[in-house]
Design an enzyme around this catalytic site. Structure first.
Site, PDB file in Angstrom:
ATOM      1  N   ASP A 153       6.658  -1.016   2.756  1.00 10.81           N
ATOM      2  CA  ASP A 153       6.110  -2.324   1.938  1.00 10.81           C
ATOM      3  C   ASP A 153       7.323  -3.173   1.490  1.00 10.81           C
ATOM      4  O   ASP A 153       8.436  -2.701   1.503  1.00 10.81           O
ATOM      5  CB  ASP A 153       5.360  -1.996   0.646  1.00 10.81           C
ATOM      6  CG  ASP A 153       5.955  -1.009  -0.322  1.00 10.81           C
ATOM      7  OD1 ASP A 153       6.975  -0.184   0.168  1.00 10.81           O
ATOM      8  OD2 ASP A 153       5.672  -1.163  -1.557  1.00 10.81           O
ATOM      9  N   GLU A 157       6.250   1.970  -2.272  1.00 12.86           N
ATOM     10  CA  GLU A 157       7.602   1.860  -3.157  1.00 12.86           C
ATOM     11  C   GLU A 157       8.073   0.708  -4.024  1.00 12.86           C
ATOM     12  O   GLU A 157       8.326   0.805  -4.880  1.00 12.86           O
ATOM     13  CB  GLU A 157       8.763   1.831  -2.085  1.00 12.86           C
ATOM     14  CG  GLU A 157       9.797   2.443  -2.788  1.00 12.86           C
ATOM     15  CD  GLU A 157      10.970   1.204  -3.121  1.00 12.86           C
ATOM     16  OE1 GLU A 157      11.814   1.382  -4.138  1.00 12.86           O
ATOM     17  OE2 GLU A 157      10.474   0.087  -2.912  1.00 12.86           O
TER      18      GLU A 157
END
Length: 163
Positions: free
Chosen positions: A92, A154
């Site tokens: 991400d 994350e």
């Protein structure tokens, strides 16, 4: 080539001497997948990485976490199973913010003045591209296992991280 390990056969294929995809080619493919968190949508990037690996004879597993989120694991078995080198990263990215402040589309990687621009070029799609290129350029069977572990979420709460 097939290598029997503990009663199993692994097809390593010719991937381990791959010279076709450049680091920039891989990075551009990864950056083009919008994994802005929230909502993440890392499953789309996991599919792209899976495709790159599969095209080169490496088996990867996508672990579906629901809501278009996923993790990915791939392992190349080594001559010895007593050690594993793990390449790890997250798929991400943070929001690109105000798009009018970008000179280019943040999800279309551009090389300008010897630098790669695009959302995730530094954190973390560029490094994932470097990991993939390293794995694809391995010649022969590695001494130890090599694993690639890519996780979700994350950049936010990490609730949908590795499970």
């Amino acid at each position: 080539m097939k290598y029997p390990i503990d009663g199993y056969s692994y097809f390593l294929g010719d991937i381990l001497s791959n010279g076709e995809l450049s680091l920039i080619d891989i990075a551009k493919r990864l950056i083009s997948v919008d994994t802005t968190n929230p909502p993440g949508n890392e499953k789309e990037l996991a599919k792209e990485v899976h495709h790159i690996l599969a095209d080169n004879g490496i088996i990867a597993q996508i672990c579906d976490l629901g809501n278009n989120r996923a993790n990915l694991i791939a392992t190349i078995p080594g001559k010895n199973n007593d050690r594993t080198l793990i390449f790890s990263g997250h798929m991400d990215v943070v929001s690109p913010g105000n798009l009018s402040e970008w000179d280019t589309n943040p999800f279309e990687a551009v090389v300008k003045d010897g630098k790669l621009y695009g959302r995730g070029a530094v954190d973390m799609k560029g490094p994932i591209a470097a990991m993939l290129k390293t794995i694809l350029d391995i010649e022969g069977r590695p001494q130890w296992n090599i694993s690639l572990v890519l996780t979700s979420n994350e950049e936010a709460a990490s609730i949908a991280g590795f499970s």
